[in-house]
Design an enzyme around this catalytic site. Structure first.
Site, PDB file in Angstrom:
ATOM      1  N   HIS A  13       7.746  65.429 -27.673  1.00  0.00           N
ATOM      2  CA  HIS A  13       7.251  65.781 -26.328  1.00  0.00           C
ATOM      3  C   HIS A  13       5.932  65.050 -26.095  1.00  0.00           C
ATOM      4  O   HIS A  13       4.897  65.441 -26.632  1.00  0.00           O
ATOM      5  CB  HIS A  13       7.035  67.293 -26.209  1.00  0.00           C
ATOM      6  CG  HIS A  13       6.565  67.742 -24.855  1.00  0.00           C
ATOM      7  ND1 HIS A  13       7.083  68.845 -24.209  1.00  0.00           N
ATOM      8  CD2 HIS A  13       5.621  67.256 -24.010  1.00  0.00           C
ATOM      9  CE1 HIS A  13       6.483  69.018 -23.047  1.00  0.00           C
ATOM     10  NE2 HIS A  13       5.567  68.057 -22.897  1.00  0.00           N
ATOM     11  N   HIS A  15       3.506  62.653 -22.991  1.00  0.00           N
ATOM     12  CA  HIS A  15       3.331  62.053 -21.665  1.00  0.00           C
ATOM     13  C   HIS A  15       2.685  60.687 -21.852  1.00  0.00           C
ATOM     14  O   HIS A  15       1.543  60.607 -22.323  1.00  0.00           O
ATOM     15  CB  HIS A  15       2.441  62.940 -20.791  1.00  0.00           C
ATOM     16  CG  HIS A  15       3.019  64.308 -20.600  1.00  0.00           C
ATOM     17  ND1 HIS A  15       3.838  64.642 -19.539  1.00  0.00           N
ATOM     18  CD2 HIS A  15       2.944  65.421 -21.373  1.00  0.00           C
ATOM     19  CE1 HIS A  15       4.228  65.895 -19.667  1.00  0.00           C
ATOM     20  NE2 HIS A  15       3.698  66.403 -20.764  1.00  0.00           N
ATOM     21  N   LEU A  16       3.409  59.637 -21.483  1.00  0.00           N
ATOM     22  CA  LEU A  16       2.854  58.285 -21.628  1.00  0.00           C
ATOM     23  C   LEU A  16       2.300  57.763 -20.302  1.00  0.00           C
ATOM     24  O   LEU A  16       1.702  56.691 -20.275  1.00  0.00           O
ATOM     25  CB  LEU A  16       3.912  57.323 -22.180  1.00  0.00           C
ATOM     26  CG  LEU A  16       4.422  57.642 -23.598  1.00  0.00           C
ATOM     27  CD1 LEU A  16       5.480  56.628 -24.033  1.00  0.00           C
ATOM     28  CD2 LEU A  16       3.280  57.677 -24.611  1.00  0.00           C
ATOM     29  N   ARG A  17       2.523  58.527 -19.218  1.00  0.00           N
ATOM     30  CA  ARG A  17       2.066  58.090 -17.892  1.00  0.00           C
ATOM     31  C   ARG A  17       2.659  56.718 -17.560  1.00  0.00           C
ATOM     32  O   ARG A  17       3.695  56.354 -18.069  1.00  0.00           O
ATOM     33  CB  ARG A  17       0.524  58.081 -17.805  1.00  0.00           C
ATOM     34  CG  ARG A  17      -0.163  59.389 -18.266  1.00  0.00           C
ATOM     35  CD  ARG A  17       0.341  60.636 -17.601  1.00  0.00           C
ATOM     36  NE  ARG A  17      -0.535  61.787 -17.865  1.00  0.00           N
ATOM     37  CZ  ARG A  17      -0.153  63.052 -17.805  1.00  0.00           C
ATOM     38  NH1 ARG A  17       1.112  63.372 -17.508  1.00  0.00           N
ATOM     39  NH2 ARG A  17      -1.012  64.019 -18.021  1.00  0.00           N
ATOM     40  N   LYS A  99      15.009  67.636 -18.126  1.00  0.00           N
ATOM     41  CA  LYS A  99      13.892  68.573 -18.240  1.00  0.00           C
ATOM     42  C   LYS A  99      13.771  69.461 -17.019  1.00  0.00           C
ATOM     43  O   LYS A  99      13.760  68.981 -15.880  1.00  0.00           O
ATOM     44  CB  LYS A  99      12.604  67.753 -18.405  1.00  0.00           C
ATOM     45  CG  LYS A  99      11.316  68.539 -18.403  1.00  0.00           C
ATOM     46  CD  LYS A  99      10.912  69.006 -19.795  1.00  0.00           C
ATOM     47  CE  LYS A  99       9.727  69.939 -19.739  1.00  0.00           C
ATOM     48  NZ  LYS A  99       8.460  69.313 -20.002  1.00  0.00           N
ATOM     49  N   HIS A 136      10.066  73.527 -19.513  1.00  0.00           N
ATOM     50  CA  HIS A 136       8.689  74.032 -19.398  1.00  0.00           C
ATOM     51  C   HIS A 136       8.832  75.500 -19.040  1.00  0.00           C
ATOM     52  O   HIS A 136       9.160  75.848 -17.915  1.00  0.00           O
ATOM     53  CB  HIS A 136       7.888  73.267 -18.333  1.00  0.00           C
ATOM     54  CG  HIS A 136       6.482  73.803 -18.206  1.00  0.00           C
ATOM     55  ND1 HIS A 136       5.388  73.132 -18.667  1.00  0.00           N
ATOM     56  CD2 HIS A 136       6.027  74.982 -17.711  1.00  0.00           C
ATOM     57  CE1 HIS A 136       4.295  73.867 -18.470  1.00  0.00           C
ATOM     58  NE2 HIS A 136       4.664  74.995 -17.879  1.00  0.00           N
ATOM     59  N   HIS A 174       6.566  73.161 -25.999  1.00  0.00           N
ATOM     60  CA  HIS A 174       5.180  73.595 -26.198  1.00  0.00           C
ATOM     61  C   HIS A 174       4.994  75.118 -26.127  1.00  0.00           C
ATOM     62  O   HIS A 174       4.293  75.643 -25.272  1.00  0.00           O
ATOM     63  CB  HIS A 174       4.214  72.896 -25.236  1.00  0.00           C
ATOM     64  CG  HIS A 174       4.630  72.856 -23.780  1.00  0.00           C
ATOM     65  ND1 HIS A 174       5.158  73.915 -23.104  1.00  0.00           N
ATOM     66  CD2 HIS A 174       4.542  71.861 -22.867  1.00  0.00           C
ATOM     67  CE1 HIS A 174       5.380  73.570 -21.855  1.00  0.00           C
ATOM     68  NE2 HIS A 174       5.020  72.323 -21.677  1.00  0.00           N
ATOM     69  N   LEU A 219      -1.327  73.521 -20.036  1.00  0.00           N
ATOM     70  CA  LEU A 219      -0.309  74.520 -19.733  1.00  0.00           C
ATOM     71  C   LEU A 219       0.860  74.372 -20.697  1.00  0.00           C
ATOM     72  O   LEU A 219       1.232  73.249 -21.018  1.00  0.00           O
ATOM     73  CB  LEU A 219       0.157  74.375 -18.284  1.00  0.00           C
ATOM     74  CG  LEU A 219      -0.908  74.761 -17.247  1.00  0.00           C
ATOM     75  CD1 LEU A 219      -0.472  74.375 -15.844  1.00  0.00           C
ATOM     76  CD2 LEU A 219      -1.236  76.252 -17.324  1.00  0.00           C
ATOM     77  N   ASP A 247       2.832  67.179 -26.796  1.00  0.00           N
ATOM     78  CA  ASP A 247       2.436  67.389 -25.398  1.00  0.00           C
ATOM     79  C   ASP A 247       1.100  66.702 -25.113  1.00  0.00           C
ATOM     80  O   ASP A 247       0.301  67.203 -24.314  1.00  0.00           O
ATOM     81  CB  ASP A 247       2.381  68.875 -25.035  1.00  0.00           C
ATOM     82  CG  ASP A 247       2.274  69.093 -23.528  1.00  0.00           C
ATOM     83  OD1 ASP A 247       2.676  68.196 -22.768  1.00  0.00           O
ATOM     84  OD2 ASP A 247       1.773  70.161 -23.125  1.00  0.00           O
ATOM     85  N   ALA A 263      -4.567  70.107 -15.798  1.00  0.00           N
ATOM     86  CA  ALA A 263      -4.069  70.678 -17.058  1.00  0.00           C
ATOM     87  C   ALA A 263      -3.517  69.581 -17.953  1.00  0.00           C
ATOM     88  O   ALA A 263      -2.725  68.758 -17.520  1.00  0.00           O
ATOM     89  CB  ALA A 263      -2.969  71.689 -16.758  1.00  0.00           C
TER      90      ALA A 263
HETATM   91  N1  LIG Z   1       0.764  70.360 -20.618  1.00  0.00           N
HETATM   92  C1  LIG Z   1      -0.039  70.127 -19.606  1.00  0.00           C
HETATM   93  O1  LIG Z   1      -1.011  70.867 -19.433  1.00  0.00           O
HETATM   94  N2  LIG Z   1       0.139  69.097 -18.758  1.00  0.00           N
HETATM   95  C2  LIG Z   1       1.244  68.176 -18.745  1.00  0.00           C
HETATM   96  C3  LIG Z   1       2.475  68.766 -18.159  1.00  0.00           C
HETATM   97  C4  LIG Z   1       3.206  69.730 -19.049  1.00  0.00           C
HETATM   98  O2  LIG Z   1       3.655  69.387 -20.141  1.00  0.00           O
HETATM   99  O3  LIG Z   1       3.352  70.904 -18.678  1.00  0.00           O
HETATM  100  C5  LIG Z   1       0.813  66.934 -17.956  1.00  0.00           C
HETATM  101  O4  LIG Z   1       1.686  66.149 -17.561  1.00  0.00           O
HETATM  102  O5  LIG Z   1      -0.386  66.732 -17.762  1.00  0.00           O
HETATM  103 ZN   LIG Z   2       4.137  68.175 -21.489  1.00  0.00          ZN
HETATM  104 ZN   LIG Z   3       5.044  71.456 -19.761  1.00  0.00          ZN
END
Ligand SMILES: NC(=O)N[C@@H](CC(=O)O)C(=O)O
Ligand SMILES: [Zn+2]
Ligand SMILES: [Zn+2]
Length: 343
Positions: A13, A15-17, A99, A136, A174, A219, A247, A263
């Site tokens: 899990h 996030h690579l943006r 997802k 999520h 998460h 989150l 995450d 977040a």
């Molecule tokens: N975990 C987070 O607080 N933020 C994540 C989104 C997510 O995984 O819920 C994000 O993309 O910034």
């Molecule tokens: Zn995430």
């Molecule tokens: Zn999430």
């Protein structure tokens, strides 16, 4: 000096943006992670096969030479995701999961699902073709306390999905509560969960006592320490249902240190190093390898990595920030020491 050698881990899990930030996030994930489940909550989100596959190509283009890193792609479910789109995604061979973001639950979830029934046709198709369902797990009802949103989601929504789709493989992402640990533990073998390093290492006191620390704001939100203890116990239990998902979710420094901060916490600069600290804190370093390198691929029905990495117990200082495209991200442990490093 203490060293441990483990099979190369994966991150289930992250996030690579996108855009200018991609070269920085991909550089960090490519250092030693074999594969990663790449979250689709871009702006706009990766809601169809073509969008997810072109995102795959942009990620691959940034993988440094010499790294074997392979992104595993995820479709972002909306109220309109069709069974055909699921079959198309599965047939691509590169998209392994879809997802659920409840609309409004987290960062970039505005196009998410408003009513569960809307994705039932997609879930049915996923169950048929063997595509994993990632969740999520928080309700979005503003009348429900933010610290209760995961528990209520499990009670009201997840338990229904699990009952209605017994053959669907589900990952509750998460997890942050003892309630989630208990639910996943008693559910069938088709239900598993990822746990982040920051939820193993921290609780809400770290975020709120003695001053508000926005870089711990993510989150689902950090919970009280009894939940942290339950997560540590689950990760260290050796159960094959729990595995590594950082995450890691970078946001620009000024978007975090703000009157209304975003977040997400950044841990990809030192993911396995932070997990090693967490496992060591409960005398369970011998359980790290299964959590980081076996349970994830086994649940996803993918081969385990075959080579290894070695961790050395040697303290180093984390920089105050890292570049993130044309801005900066403040990582977890910024300006402080981490006990472990990868050799
Ligand atoms: N975990 C987070 O607080 N933020 C994540 C989104 C997510 O995984 O819920 C994000 O993309 O910034
Ligand atoms: Zn995430
Ligand atoms: Zn999430």
């Amino acid at each position: 000096m203490t060293t441990i050698t483990i099979t190369r881990p994966d991150d289930w899990h992250i996030h690579l943006r996108d855009g200018a930030q991609l070269k920085d996030t991909v550089r960090d994930i490519s250092r030693y992670m074999g594969r990663a489940i790449v979250m689709p909550n871009l702006v706009p989100p990766a809601i169809d096969t073509q969008t997810a596959l072109s995102y795959y190509d942009r990620i691959k283009a940034k993988v440094p030479t010499g790294s074997q890193f392979e992104p595993l792609m995820v479709l972002y479910l909306t109220d309109k995701t069709s069974p055909d789109e699921i079959r198309k995604a599965k047939a691509s061979g590169k998209i392994v999961a879809a997802k659920l973001y409840p609309a409004g639950a987290t960062t970039n979830s505005d196009s998410g699902v408003t009513t569960l029934e809307n994705i039932y046709p997609a879930l049915k198709a996923m169950q048929e073709v063997g595509m994993l369902f990632l969740v999520h797990g928080e309700v979005t009802d503003s009348s429900i306390d933010i610290f209760d949103r995961e528990r209520i989601f499990i009670e009201n929504i997840l338990s229904k999905i699990v009952a209605d789709f017994p053959n669907l493989k589900i990952v509750l992402e998460h997890i942050t509560t003892k309630d989630a640990v208990d639910f996943v533990t008693q559910a069938s073998d088709n239900v598993a969960a990822t746990i982040t390093a920051h939820h193993l290492l921290y609780n809400r006191n770290h975020m709120l006592a003695g001053g508000i620390r926005p870089h711990f704001y993510c989150l689902p939100i950090l919970k009280r320490n009894t939940h942290q203890q339950a997560l540590l116990a689950a990760a260290a239990s050796g159960s094959k249902k729990f595995f590594l998902g950082t995450d890691s979710a970078p946001h620009a420094k000024d978007k975090k240190e703000a009157a209304c901060g975003c977040a997400g916490s950044y841990t990809a600069h030192a993911a396995i190093e932070l997990y090693a600290e967490a496992f060591e804190s409960v005398n369970a370093l011998d359980k790290l390898e299964a959590f980081a390198s076996f349970n994830g691929p086994d649940f996803y029905n993918l081969p385990r990595n075959i080579d290894t990495i070695t961790l050395v117990k040697k303290s180093w200082d984390v920089p105050a920030s890292y570049p993130l495209g044309d801005t900066n991200v403040v990582p977890i442990r910024a300006g402080e020491a981490i006990d472990w490093q990868v050799k």
